[in-house]
Design a protein around this motif. Structure first.
Motif, PDB file in Angstrom:
ATOM      1  N   ARG A 162       0.825  -1.210   0.000  1.00  0.00           N
ATOM      2  CA  ARG A 162       0.000   0.000   0.000  1.00  0.00           C
ATOM      3  C   ARG A 162       0.858   1.258   0.000  1.00  0.00           C
ATOM      4  N   ILE A 163       1.959   1.215   0.730  1.00  0.00           N
ATOM      5  CA  ILE A 163       2.789   2.415   0.861  1.00  0.00           C
ATOM      6  C   ILE A 163       3.786   2.554  -0.280  1.00  0.00           C
ATOM      7  N   PHE A 164       4.388   1.431  -0.710  1.00  0.00           N
ATOM      8  CA  PHE A 164       5.464   1.513  -1.694  1.00  0.00           C
ATOM      9  C   PHE A 164       5.043   1.115  -3.105  1.00  0.00           C
ATOM     10  N   GLY A 165       3.867   0.477  -3.243  1.00  0.00           N
ATOM     11  CA  GLY A 165       3.342   0.158  -4.567  1.00  0.00           C
ATOM     12  C   GLY A 165       4.333  -0.614  -5.418  1.00  0.00           C
ATOM     13  N   ASP A 196      11.619   9.221  -0.147  1.00  0.00           N
ATOM     14  CA  ASP A 196      11.646   8.852   1.272  1.00  0.00           C
ATOM     15  C   ASP A 196      12.917   8.113   1.666  1.00  0.00           C
ATOM     16  N   GLN A 197      13.420   8.432   2.853  1.00  0.00           N
ATOM     17  CA  GLN A 197      14.437   7.619   3.498  1.00  0.00           C
ATOM     18  C   GLN A 197      13.718   6.592   4.360  1.00  0.00           C
ATOM     19  N   VAL A 198      13.891   5.320   4.050  1.00  0.00           N
ATOM     20  CA  VAL A 198      13.128   4.264   4.709  1.00  0.00           C
ATOM     21  C   VAL A 198      14.042   3.496   5.670  1.00  0.00           C
ATOM     22  N   ASP A 217       7.243   2.893   8.531  1.00  0.00           N
ATOM     23  CA  ASP A 217       6.517   3.786   7.644  1.00  0.00           C
ATOM     24  C   ASP A 217       7.233   5.134   7.640  1.00  0.00           C
ATOM     25  N   PRO A 218       7.737   5.579   6.487  1.00  0.00           N
ATOM     26  CA  PRO A 218       8.492   6.843   6.466  1.00  0.00           C
ATOM     27  C   PRO A 218       7.648   8.056   6.831  1.00  0.00           C
ATOM     28  N   ARG A 219       6.330   7.892   6.818  1.00  0.00           N
ATOM     29  CA  ARG A 219       5.441   9.013   7.136  1.00  0.00           C
ATOM     30  C   ARG A 219       4.904   8.922   8.569  1.00  0.00           C
ATOM     31  N   GLN A 220       5.464   8.002   9.349  1.00  0.00           N
ATOM     32  CA  GLN A 220       5.031   7.810  10.732  1.00  0.00           C
ATOM     33  C   GLN A 220       6.249   7.757  11.659  1.00  0.00           C
ATOM     34  N   PRO A 221       6.061   8.078  12.950  1.00  0.00           N
ATOM     35  CA  PRO A 221       7.139   7.839  13.912  1.00  0.00           C
ATOM     36  C   PRO A 221       7.488   6.353  13.912  1.00  0.00           C
ATOM     37  N   ASP A 222       8.757   6.028  14.205  1.00  0.00           N
ATOM     38  CA  ASP A 222       9.113   4.613  14.228  1.00  0.00           C
ATOM     39  C   ASP A 222       8.454   3.931  15.426  1.00  0.00           C
ATOM     40  N   ASP A 223       8.465   2.599  15.417  1.00  0.00           N
ATOM     41  CA  ASP A 223       7.751   1.825  16.438  1.00  0.00           C
ATOM     42  C   ASP A 223       8.275   2.124  17.838  1.00  0.00           C
ATOM     43  N   SER A 224       9.586   2.269  17.968  1.00  0.00           N
ATOM     44  CA  SER A 224      10.170   2.544  19.278  1.00  0.00           C
ATOM     45  C   SER A 224       9.663   3.874  19.827  1.00  0.00           C
ATOM     46  N   THR A 225       9.591   4.884  18.959  1.00  0.00           N
ATOM     47  CA  THR A 225       9.083   6.195  19.380  1.00  0.00           C
ATOM     48  C   THR A 225       7.634   6.104  19.839  1.00  0.00           C
ATOM     49  N   ASP A 296      -0.489  11.338  14.787  1.00  0.00           N
ATOM     50  CA  ASP A 296      -0.087  12.641  14.281  1.00  0.00           C
ATOM     51  C   ASP A 296       1.390  12.797  14.618  1.00  0.00           C
ATOM     52  N   VAL A 297       2.218  13.026  13.599  1.00  0.00           N
ATOM     53  CA  VAL A 297       3.671  13.058  13.816  1.00  0.00           C
ATOM     54  C   VAL A 297       4.034  14.042  14.911  1.00  0.00           C
ATOM     55  N   SER A 298       3.333  15.174  15.005  1.00  0.00           N
ATOM     56  CA  SER A 298       3.677  16.191  15.996  1.00  0.00           C
ATOM     57  C   SER A 298       3.443  15.699  17.413  1.00  0.00           C
ATOM     58  N   GLU A 299       2.536  14.719  17.588  1.00  0.00           N
ATOM     59  CA  GLU A 299       2.225  14.214  18.913  1.00  0.00           C
ATOM     60  C   GLU A 299       3.356  13.385  19.492  1.00  0.00           C
ATOM     61  N   ALA A 300       4.135  12.740  18.603  1.00  0.00           N
ATOM     62  CA  ALA A 300       5.148  11.800  19.072  1.00  0.00           C
ATOM     63  C   ALA A 300       6.535  12.413  19.120  1.00  0.00           C
TER      64      ALA A 300
END
Length: 301
Positions: A162-165, A196-198, A217-225, A296-300
């Protein structure tokens, strides 16, 4: 007798004698048998019924079995179907060609029934276990893929596509070049895909060079964050928890992180307390729910 559990098997061969023999033998052993007389027909039938396994003649008029297998493996919906080649060819070059095309095994003609059944049972079992693992990862929204030693993507969860097609194959090729000499637990690999840097994490690797990777997901905080933000974990505690999510034991996590098992236990005590859970299973389940949520990226930050 093979425990076929009504598995659907597509037999692809241009020989009426071979088809008749296999149809009778497989039906007697509890399989649902479907027939294709050539590569093009095999692709059409596979798209309609999604067989559990394909027995493919290597050399046929028109589209060869090798070509048909390559096209199957290029389809995300069909790429995980195990293909066993049936061939009168025994040259190493032809055997390698079958594996390069995506086959999981080969058997030479004349076909020995018991040998074929044993091989089928083994590969059906492997495919069933892999499918279960895929379903778990798909259901939890994980972005995971498996690449062969040559960089070919063997499978990936739907979120990856879905993300990288159509860039998924490019992702696999670039990952393969970046994974030389790396081991699970090493720093994530960064690869460029479009703009994107993946970030990609090596989770496991087998003796053949096949690699299992978790992709952020390059458009999301990483899992650890996400875990640090949601539960107040330290970065090390989040790292230990993520290895729990990926099925590693305390001893394996200790080896990966270069820590003692006692230290891992101490970290998990803090993880359980902060997450308000009592055991590893509950911690992993809660972490998966957190990871699958889009923030929301700003939240994390």
């Amino acid at each position: 007798m093979v425990d076929a559990m009504s598995a659907k098997v597509l037999v692809v061969d241009d020989s009426p004698e071979v088809i008749s023999m296999l149809n009778e033998m497989l039906t007697l052993n509890g399989f649902q048998v479907f027939i294709a007389l050539g590569g093009e027909q095999a692709l059409s039938i596979s798209a309609q019924i999604t067989p559990d396994m394909i027995l493919m003649d290597a050399m046929m008029p028109g589209m060869s079995g090798f070509e048909a297998c390559e096209q199957l493996k290029a389809s995300p919906e069909l790429m995980n179907i195990p293909v066993i080649f049936m061939t009168g060819l025994s040259d190493t070059e032809d055997i390698v060609k079958g594996f390069d095309a995506g086959g999981v095994d080969y058997i030479t003609k004349p076909i020995r029934h018991e040998e074929l059944l044993v091989r089928m049972r083994s590969h059906l079992g492997n495919a069933k276990r892999a499918a279960h693992a895929h379903q778990v990862m798909d259901g939890q929204g994980l972005m995971t893929l498996c690449i062969a030693s040559n960089g070919e993507v063997e499978w990936a969860t739907p979120q990856i596509y879905r993300i990288f097609g159509d860039q998924v194959e490019q992702l696999g090729t670039r990952l393969q070049a970046s994974l030389q000499g790396r081991a699970p637990g090493d720093e994530p690999v960064m690869v460029q895909v479009n703009d994107d840097q993946v970030r990609c994490h090596l989770i496991d690797q087998d003796e053949s060079g096949r690699c299992l990777l978790k992709v952020d997901d390059p458009r999301q905080p990483d899992d650890s964050t996400k875990l640090v933000h949601s539960f107040g974990l330290t970065e090390r505690e989040a790292e230990v928890l993520l290895w729990i999510v990926h099925g590693k034991t305390n001893k394996e996590i200790a080896q990966i992180l270069g820590l003692s098992p006692r230290t891992i236990n101490k970290h998990l005590e803090q993880v359980f307390r902060k997450m308000q859970v009592d055991n590893r299973t509950s911690a992993a389940f809660t972490a998966l729910q957190c990871i699958s949520q889009r923030l929301d990226v700003s939240e994390a930050m």
